[in-house]
Every structure is written in C-alpha cells, then in structure tokens.
Write an enzyme that holds these catalytic residues in place. Structure first.
Site, PDB file in Angstrom:
ATOM      1  N   TRP A 154       0.816  -1.217   0.000  1.00 27.96           N
ATOM      2  CA  TRP A 154       0.000   0.000   0.000  1.00 27.96           C
ATOM      3  C   TRP A 154       0.848   1.265   0.000  1.00 27.96           C
ATOM      4  O   TRP A 154       0.338   2.343  -0.235  1.00 27.96           O
ATOM      5  CB  TRP A 154      -0.964   0.006   1.207  1.00 27.96           C
ATOM      6  CG  TRP A 154      -0.269  -0.262   2.512  1.00 27.96           C
ATOM      7  CD1 TRP A 154      -0.208  -1.448   3.170  1.00 27.96           C
ATOM      8  CD2 TRP A 154       0.500   0.666   3.302  1.00 27.96           C
ATOM      9  NE1 TRP A 154       0.549  -1.327   4.311  1.00 27.96           N
ATOM     10  CE2 TRP A 154       0.995  -0.040   4.419  1.00 27.96           C
ATOM     11  CE3 TRP A 154       0.812   2.015   3.175  1.00 27.96           C
ATOM     12  CZ2 TRP A 154       1.777   0.556   5.407  1.00 27.96           C
ATOM     13  CZ3 TRP A 154       1.605   2.615   4.154  1.00 27.96           C
ATOM     14  CH2 TRP A 154       2.075   1.895   5.240  1.00 27.96           C
ATOM     15  N   ASN A 155       2.143   1.162   0.313  1.00 29.85           N
ATOM     16  CA  ASN A 155       2.906   2.417   0.460  1.00 29.85           C
ATOM     17  C   ASN A 155       3.273   3.060  -0.873  1.00 29.85           C
ATOM     18  O   ASN A 155       3.377   4.285  -0.976  1.00 29.85           O
ATOM     19  CB  ASN A 155       4.136   2.225   1.363  1.00 29.85           C
ATOM     20  CG  ASN A 155       5.120   1.207   0.857  1.00 29.85           C
ATOM     21  OD1 ASN A 155       4.815   0.425  -0.037  1.00 29.85           O
ATOM     22  ND2 ASN A 155       6.305   1.200   1.426  1.00 29.85           N
ATOM     23  N   PRO A 179      -3.205  -6.545  -5.380  1.00 30.73           N
ATOM     24  CA  PRO A 179      -2.802  -5.303  -4.711  1.00 30.73           C
ATOM     25  C   PRO A 179      -3.204  -5.314  -3.238  1.00 30.73           C
ATOM     26  O   PRO A 179      -4.087  -6.078  -2.835  1.00 30.73           O
ATOM     27  CB  PRO A 179      -3.576  -4.226  -5.474  1.00 30.73           C
ATOM     28  CG  PRO A 179      -4.755  -4.923  -6.063  1.00 30.73           C
ATOM     29  CD  PRO A 179      -4.398  -6.369  -6.233  1.00 30.73           C
ATOM     30  N   ALA A 180      -2.561  -4.462  -2.448  1.00 24.19           N
ATOM     31  CA  ALA A 180      -2.911  -4.354  -1.022  1.00 24.19           C
ATOM     32  C   ALA A 180      -4.375  -3.939  -0.877  1.00 24.19           C
ATOM     33  O   ALA A 180      -4.887  -3.146  -1.676  1.00 24.19           O
ATOM     34  CB  ALA A 180      -2.013  -3.312  -0.356  1.00 24.19           C
ATOM     35  N   GLY A 234       6.732  -6.261   0.818  1.00 20.50           N
ATOM     36  CA  GLY A 234       5.940  -6.128   2.041  1.00 20.50           C
ATOM     37  C   GLY A 234       6.748  -6.544   3.250  1.00 20.50           C
ATOM     38  O   GLY A 234       7.989  -6.504   3.227  1.00 20.50           O
ATOM     39  N   SER A 235       6.038  -7.004   4.275  1.00 15.08           N
ATOM     40  CA  SER A 235       6.722  -7.263   5.548  1.00 15.08           C
ATOM     41  C   SER A 235       7.568  -8.540   5.479  1.00 15.08           C
ATOM     42  O   SER A 235       7.269  -9.474   4.724  1.00 15.08           O
ATOM     43  CB  SER A 235       5.699  -7.388   6.674  1.00 15.08           C
ATOM     44  OG  SER A 235       5.087  -8.657   6.610  1.00 15.08           O
ATOM     45  N   GLU A 256      11.073  -8.298  -1.663  1.00 19.09           N
ATOM     46  CA  GLU A 256      11.581  -6.995  -1.216  1.00 19.09           C
ATOM     47  C   GLU A 256      10.909  -6.736   0.123  1.00 19.09           C
ATOM     48  O   GLU A 256       9.737  -6.381   0.179  1.00 19.09           O
ATOM     49  CB  GLU A 256      11.238  -5.928  -2.269  1.00 19.09           C
ATOM     50  CG  GLU A 256      12.170  -4.739  -2.234  1.00 19.09           C
ATOM     51  CD  GLU A 256      11.602  -3.589  -1.446  1.00 19.09           C
ATOM     52  OE1 GLU A 256      11.887  -3.544  -0.225  1.00 19.09           O
ATOM     53  OE2 GLU A 256      10.889  -2.759  -2.023  1.00 19.09           O
ATOM     54  N   LEU A 257      11.664  -6.972   1.204  1.00 19.87           N
ATOM     55  CA  LEU A 257      11.047  -7.015   2.541  1.00 19.87           C
ATOM     56  C   LEU A 257      11.474  -5.807   3.377  1.00 19.87           C
ATOM     57  O   LEU A 257      11.926  -4.807   2.840  1.00 19.87           O
ATOM     58  CB  LEU A 257      11.409  -8.348   3.206  1.00 19.87           C
ATOM     59  CG  LEU A 257      11.108  -9.584   2.335  1.00 19.87           C
ATOM     60  CD1 LEU A 257      11.548 -10.866   3.015  1.00 19.87           C
ATOM     61  CD2 LEU A 257       9.626  -9.651   1.971  1.00 19.87           C
ATOM     62  N   CYS A 290      10.274   1.430   2.931  1.00 17.64           N
ATOM     63  CA  CYS A 290      11.246   0.417   3.406  1.00 17.64           C
ATOM     64  C   CYS A 290      12.671   0.952   3.459  1.00 17.64           C
ATOM     65  O   CYS A 290      13.463   0.510   4.289  1.00 17.64           O
ATOM     66  CB  CYS A 290      11.251  -0.797   2.491  1.00 17.64           C
ATOM     67  SG  CYS A 290       9.658  -1.534   2.330  1.00 17.64           S
ATOM     68  N   GLU A 389      11.927  -1.222  12.996  1.00 21.92           N
ATOM     69  CA  GLU A 389      11.584  -0.378  11.850  1.00 21.92           C
ATOM     70  C   GLU A 389      10.371   0.472  12.252  1.00 21.92           C
ATOM     71  O   GLU A 389       9.337  -0.072  12.655  1.00 21.92           O
ATOM     72  CB  GLU A 389      11.247  -1.266  10.643  1.00 21.92           C
ATOM     73  CG  GLU A 389      11.117  -0.490   9.360  1.00 21.92           C
ATOM     74  CD  GLU A 389      10.794  -1.371   8.141  1.00 21.92           C
ATOM     75  OE1 GLU A 389      10.367  -2.529   8.323  1.00 21.92           O
ATOM     76  OE2 GLU A 389      10.956  -0.863   7.017  1.00 21.92           O
ATOM     77  N   GLU A 466      15.097  -5.560  -8.134  1.00 22.11           N
ATOM     78  CA  GLU A 466      14.048  -5.007  -8.994  1.00 22.11           C
ATOM     79  C   GLU A 466      14.595  -3.772  -9.692  1.00 22.11           C
ATOM     80  O   GLU A 466      15.300  -2.962  -9.082  1.00 22.11           O
ATOM     81  CB  GLU A 466      12.836  -4.621  -8.152  1.00 22.11           C
ATOM     82  CG  GLU A 466      12.201  -5.816  -7.487  1.00 22.11           C
ATOM     83  CD  GLU A 466      10.795  -5.515  -6.999  1.00 22.11           C
ATOM     84  OE1 GLU A 466      10.665  -4.763  -6.017  1.00 22.11           O
ATOM     85  OE2 GLU A 466       9.843  -6.012  -7.614  1.00 22.11           O
TER      86      GLU A 466
HETATM   87  C1  SIN Z   1       9.583   0.640  -0.623  1.00 20.52           C
HETATM   88  O1  SIN Z   1       9.399   1.267   0.387  1.00 20.52           O
HETATM   89  O2  SIN Z   1       9.088  -0.487  -0.735  1.00 20.52           O
HETATM   90  C2  SIN Z   1      10.417   1.107  -1.776  1.00 20.52           C
HETATM   91  C3  SIN Z   1      10.311   2.511  -2.067  1.00 20.52           C
HETATM   92  C4  SIN Z   1      11.315   2.976  -3.067  1.00 20.52           C
HETATM   93  O3  SIN Z   1      11.385   2.493  -4.203  1.00 20.52           O
HETATM   94  O4  SIN Z   1      12.079   3.866  -2.704  1.00 20.52           O
END
Ligand code: SIN
Length: 485
Positions: A154-155, A179-180, A234-235, A256-257, A290, A389, A466
């Site tokens: 969602w971010n 999607p979230a 996500g987490s 990507e955690l 993240c 975090e 990624e």
């Molecule tokens: C993220 O918070 O998952 C990545 C954000 C970014 O690409 O900077």
C-alpha cells in the site's frame, strides 16, 4: 478525465471487469478524511483460478511476440501513464494519503519502469560460449520464466506494481497482481489503461481481495504449479510465509522485505546537506518506506548543531494535512494500526528517557490518522525504537564517537536493504562500501530509487533485485543449448 472516472469496483481478469462469484466487496477509504471511496470486489480462490487459466493462455501467446512487439506495448503503457498522470495522482492521494506532488512523482516513477524495460526487452542477449569440443557449440538463451504473480504493498501502490509488471511483460511473461487491500483503486486504474489499450486479455490480471482473504490467495499462489515466480514487496514475516509455502513446488521468489536503514552522519559531514537528505528520506510518504532512514547515528562533535538545523528545517518545510490541499507536504498514516505502532514506539522511548527535540505543540496537536513529524534524541539500546523499523515520521537520534563501532552498530540487524552515510573523506567512503552489509548504500545522497538501478537487499531484507538490467533477469530462465555441428 477526472480521478473519479477511474474509480472501479470490479477486479480485472482476462481483459474483463468482474465481481467475485458471491458479490462480496470490501471498502476502500481515504485515510485523510475517512470518506468511503469505493466498495471493491473481494475475489477468492475461484476468481484466482480463472486468473491463472487466463494468464496461462496469454503467456503462451505473449512469449511468442518479438522483443520489438513487447517493447512497443510497454511504450504504449508508458505514454498512457504520462497522459493520465494528473487524475491518477489525485486518485493515489485519495486512497493512500501522500501529498499530491509525491503522488505525481510516483506516477512518473511507475511510468519510468515501462520505458526502461521497453528498452531492456530489446537488449536481453544470450551468449555463445567458447567450446572445448569441435563438434558442437554452446549457446545460452534467455526465456520467460512463465506465469508470474505479484503481491504489491500500500505504500507505493503503483510504483511497486509497475516495478513488477513492466519487467514481467518485457521478459515475455503474463502476470496476476494482488494489490494491497488498502489501495486497490490505483491498481484498477492501471488495469483501465490495459483495457483501453486493448492489450491481450489475460496478460495483466488484477485480483482484488480483502485483508481476511489475502493470506488464502497468497498461499494459493504459492502452491499453484502454474505460477513460476512470485514477486512480493511487504513485511519480512509475510515474505517468510510465502517462501515457506513456495518450497513445495520450488517456485522462484523475488522478495523486497523490511528495512532498518542506518543513516550515519560523520564529523566531517556537510550538515545542511545531511539534514536535507534525512528529511527527504525519513518524511517521504510520512516515513512509510522500506528504504527510509530509520536509525540515525550522529557523531557527538556535531550532534547539537545537527539537531538544531534539523528541527528548524522540519518547522520550515513540513506541513501535515490532507494531501490534496495546497502547501501540504506530509499526509496521514495508512490506518489506525500504523498510528498505534508509531505511538507505542515513541511512548516507550520517552518513558525510558529520550528527549523530544522538536516542537512540542506540533507533537500534541495531530488527530485521526495524522502523526506529526518529530525528532527524538538520547536514544539508547534499551528503547524499542533503537532496533525496530518505525514506518512513521519519527527521527530517532543515537550519538556515536567511533567509526569502527558505528559501522558494527549499523550492521547489527537482520535487515540489509539500504544504508546512508554523510562524510567527505574518500578513504572512509571506501571503507563504508566495503563494510556496510546492505544491498544499497547512499553516500551524501538519500534518493536511491530509480528504474535503472538494481533495487534490493541482503540478509532478511529479501531476495533478488528489482529495476535495472538485473530486474529483467528475475523474470527469465537461462536455457543452455548444446548444438551439434
Ligand atoms: C519501498 O518502500 O518499498 C520502496 C520505495 C522505493 O522504491 O524507494
């Protein structure tokens, strides 16, 4: 077109807009106002099975397209995102909360992946390897991995979606996206682009679902042999669960955690540049990122000057409020759970002796899902905020005096996504690069993310990369061809 024109209720499967078989829906609300934006289809395994079947058929056809044809489709998506950037940005602010300027930045960021991977699709070379025998040739070719699935957060509802869909299509794969539950509307607005461009049915499928059904869909994706790759942002806990479930059919995972980024400010740092880097990193998306600077280590000789400059800059630059209003630079947190988590970390730190260095009035004034930007000093290992975090707009400062010790502290975590350091000493920069156990390191710079670079972490922050050239390889298999001549 207006943002409202893109609000949908249905999921998008096989090129069609569909409700769930039982007509179940879930609400999506604006975190700044609490206003209901839409009820959205709550798909379950029935709709997912349909999506998998459709994606399989599309994958077969799509993988036979030339790189030129695939690149052209990606470019069409790129131009459509650029054309629709204003209404999409408004919709993104409404469902996610980030200020309009940031939302617009995210739409352009999303678009940039389609442009980048359109170009990369055409440069995905194999190899001819020198042989040890005279009667054959050794050749490698890159092939699409197959039907892919993406579980997006969602971010960055469209940034992360684009970071996964663009390389999948470029490589010759079809994809199913879940999607979230907090932010499905931007994903559906993206599906509208796929629909309007009349892109092959089944190539991109958006399967929306609520929080309760999400783990069931996630597990089903893991155990379905037709899905060859799951890309998840996500987490760390959810990522570990997906990893476990995927072991059964040895599925490839791109993860990507969570991060827990250290931000080191050495005694020779340019203080205003370091302060600005910290503000940009920590307060982007209200700290819900993240790669956000999480543990701020400041050398004791510049600590007071740094904190003073920081507090003044926050006062001048940050205005909390509804992201659609002019002048707002920070929006709300995503939901009540997020607010409670940040509150409890800050209360714990204050109770254990941390000092609130920023404006006390601002600290006491925020309501609803709004959490104010604050600075805490005097952070010690006894406080939870020292290691966890935060995922919110809180800067927690730890003093240090020794380079070797601070690098050890920076590495003392199971996360390894991003780290930042501010110093002018070139030899120290080289030592930092050698010794920091992180997938990405920003030196005197904190905006790491672009389409061209390999984004990703080490240790428990994830698997794979990624973006960049490497981002395409995640969606490919290498076939070695031994050719008798
Ligand atoms: C993220 O918070 O998952 C990545 C954000 C970014 O690409 O900077």
């Amino acid at each position: 077109m207006l943002a409202e024109d893109f609000i949908r209720q249905e999921a998008f499967i096989n090129g069609c807009w569909v409700y769930s078989h039982d007509k179940k829906t879930f609400p999506v609300t604006n975190p700044a106002t609490g206003v209901l934006l839409s009820e959205v289809a709550c798909c379950d395994v029935k709709e997912l099975a349909f999506a998998i079947k459709s994606a399989q058929a599309a994958q077969h056809l799509w993988s036979q397209k030339t790189a030129y044809e695939r690149a052209d489709t990606l470019l069409e998506i790129y131009y459509k995102l650029i054309e629709r950037q204003d209404p999409l940005a408004k919709l993104l602010t409404q469902e996610q909360g980030k200020p309009l300027a940031e939302a617009k930045g995210e739409i352009l960021f999303a678009a940039s992946f389609f442009r980048w991977f359109a170009e990369e699709a055409r440069r995905s070379y194999g190899e001819v390897i020198p042989t040890t025998k005279t009667d054959c040739r050794y050749i490698t070719v890159k092939k699409p991995i197959g039907v892919c699935a993406a579980i997006t957060p969602w971010n960055f509802p469209i940034g992360m979606l684009a970071r996964k869909i663009a390389p999948a299509l470029a490589a010759g794969c079809s994809i199913i996206v879940k999607p979230a539950e907090q932010t499905p509307l931007t994903a559906l607005a993206f599906a509208q682009i796929i629909d309007d461009l009349k892109i092959m049915p089944g190539l991109v499928n958006i399967v929306t679902t609520d929080a309760e059904t999400a783990p069931i869909i996630g597990e089903k994706l893991c155990v379905s042999p037709e899905i060859r790759l799951i890309s998840f942002t996500g987490s760390t806990n959810v990522g570990k669960g997906l990893y476990r479930h995927s072991a059964e059919n040895v599925k490839k995972l791109a993860l990507e955690l969570g991060g827990n980024a250290p931000f080191l400010v050495f005694e020779d740092a340019d203080i205003p540049i370091a302060v600005q880097g910290l503000i940009n990193s920590r307060f982007r998306n209200a700290g819900q990122t993240c790669v956000s600077a999480n543990r701020i280590f400041v050398h004791q000789t510049i600590h007071d000057a740094f904190v003073e400059t920081l507090v003044t800059a926050i006062k001048q630059q940050l205005k909390l409020g509804n992201g659609l209003e002019a002048g707002i630079t920070m929006g709300p947190l995503i939901d009540q759970q997020a607010v409670e988590k940040v509150k409890s970390l800050v209360e714990d730190a204050l109770q254990k002796g941390a000092t609130l260095a920023s404006d006390k009035k601002v600290f006491n004034s925020a309501t609803g899902l709004f959490y104010p930007p604050i600075v805490l000093t005097g952070i010690t290992p006894a406080m939870k905020i020292h290691d966890e975090e935060i995922f919110g707009p809180v800067i927690s400062i730890i003093e240090f005096s020794n380079e070797e010790a601070v690098i050890a502290q920076a590495n003392d975590t199971q996360s390894g996504l991003a780290a930042y350091a501010y110093t002018k000493d070139i030899k120290r920069i080289s030592r930092l690069s050698d010794q920091l156990e992180y997938g990405m390191v920003g030196i005197n710079y904190s905006a790491l993310s672009t389409a061209e670079i390999p984004f990703g972490g080490v240790k428990e922050s994830g698997l794979g990369r990624e973006g960049g050239r490497q981002g395409l390889e995640e969606y490919q298999e290498i076939q070695y061809l031994c050719l008798g001549v």
